[in-house]
Design an enzyme around this catalytic site. Structure first.
Site, mmCIF file in Angstrom:
data_model
loop_
_atom_site.group_PDB
_atom_site.id
_atom_site.type_symbol
_atom_site.label_atom_id
_atom_site.label_comp_id
_atom_site.label_asym_id
_atom_site.label_seq_id
_atom_site.Cartn_x
_atom_site.Cartn_y
_atom_site.Cartn_z
ATOM 1 C CE LYS A 235 -3.754 -2.473 2.195
ATOM 2 N NZ LYS A 235 -4.314 -2.970 3.446
ATOM 3 C CD GLN B 156 -3.372 -4.656 6.602
ATOM 4 O OE1 GLN B 156 -3.253 -3.692 5.842
ATOM 5 N NE2 GLN B 156 -4.100 -5.711 6.271
ATOM 6 C CG ASP C 176 -9.921 -0.487 5.411
ATOM 7 O OD1 ASP C 176 -9.637 -0.787 4.237
ATOM 8 O OD2 ASP C 176 -9.279 -0.878 6.406
#
Ligand code: NDP
Length: 309
Positions: free
Chosen positions: A52, A96, A119
């Site tokens: 990422k 994460q 997200d």
């Protein structure tokens, strides 16, 4: 034989568009910024976080990567999230998953400024998805699946979509997304799960079958009707003595046999996976465009600060 839906090629197309958008934002004095927090040393998570960060840099986004020790407490992590909520250079924050067990993941998600929740897991963004509010941030994997279908010119409008799996990360938001009332959706959606009866009958009725269950090679030829489109979200490790790593990645779909019946199919790897990260970048740019100057001390008090159009 089914047409192969190439996730890498479609992700590249997304990046071409994003580069233009990023250049436009930069010309207005704003660089979209993404902060990724990793707690602990899960090797798979570390790989995801690095890729990422790498993609952010390739696109010219401002990237911050925090690798916190596995002993990080809930209070320490919340403090870091709050700091980033208020950092005007950061438009997207991602913690994460999965964090170590002392961390209450749901509480961390709720602590995020929803405008920076790239997200798309914050309750406010899930509500916006259910309401069809386009200002919401939609979870990356469902968004990637929709984009794969659109770019492959597969008609979603009016199609019967069967989603296998009902997780909050994939199945449920994907169902909400594809049943929305707009031309890139308008599907008739059936969601099936581990308690569904007569699964084969349900999956065989799909024009578009999307598997997101985390069971290697679960979907077989008998689950699919001739000419269906099959999207494989699953990523599963299976032992492979020939591979250097001792394993290989396979999807939820038994690719070889299903490809003989389907009209189009995604491979694993190289299908949905590359789209998930592309949609993360896209959400970061969207968050920046919508709320360009970043965080404010009271995120919901001012719904639309310094919007950049
Ligand atoms: P979860 O384990 O959270 O959810 C799995 C879902 O599948 C559940 O709803 C479960 O039903 C259902 N299920 C499990 N077994 C069966 C079965 N035998 N028959 C019918 N339904 C079943 O998984 P995720 O949604 O997080 O992930 C699913 C897969 O997608 C995984 O392989 C994961 O690695 C992959 N993934 C890939 C991404 C990508 O970028 N390509 C991103 C995210 C995930 P129930 O609710 O009844 O338990």
């Amino acid at each position: 034989m089914a047409k192969l839906i190439d996730g890498h090629a479609i992700a590249e197309k997304v990046y071409v568009d994003l580069r233009h958008e990023i250049a436009d934002l930069k010309s207005k004095g704003v660089t979209p910024g993404l902060a990724v927090i990793l707690v602990g040393d899960n090797p798979a998570s570390r790989t995801y976080v690095r890729s990422k960060d790498k993609m952010c840099r390739e696109l010219g986004l401002h990237s911050m990567k925090f690798e916190l020790p596995a002993t990080t407490t809930q209070v320490e992590l919340l403090a870091r999230v709050q700091e980033l909520n208020h950092d005007p250079a950061i438009h997207g924050i991602l913690v994460q998953s999965p964090p170590p067990k002392q961390i209450d993941e749901a509480a961390i998600v709720r602590a995020l400024d929803p405008r920076k929740d790239v997200d798309g897991f914050h309750p406010e963004n899930i509500a916006k998805l259910a309401l069809g509010d386009p200002t919401g941030l939609v979870p990356c994997t469902p968004l990637g699946v929709q984009r794969l279908l659109i770019e492959s010119k597969i008609e979603i409008d009016g199609a019967h979509v069967v989603v296998l799996g009902r997780s909050m990360i994939v199945g449920k938001p994907l169902a909400l997304l594809l049943m929305q009332k707009n031309k890139n959706a308008n599907a008739t959606v059936t969601v099936a799960h581990s308690r569904s009866r007569d699964l084969e009958k349900i999956t065989r009725s799909a024009d578009i079958l999307i598997a997101a269950i985390g069971r290697a090679n679960f979907v077989r030829a008998q689950h699919v009707c001739d000419g269906a489109v099959v999207i494989d979200v699953g990523i599963n490790r299976v032992k492979d003595a020939v591979s250097e790593r001792g394993y290989r990645l396979v999807g939820d779909v038994a690719f070889d046999e299903v490809a003989t019946k389907a009209s189009a199919i995604t491979p694993v790897p190289g299908g949905v996976g590359p789209m998930t990260i592309a949609m993360l970048m896209s959400n970061t740019v969207k968050a920046c465009r919508q709320f360009g100057r970043g965080g404010s001390p009271e995120p919901t008090a001012n719904a639309n600060p310094a919007r950049i159009d």
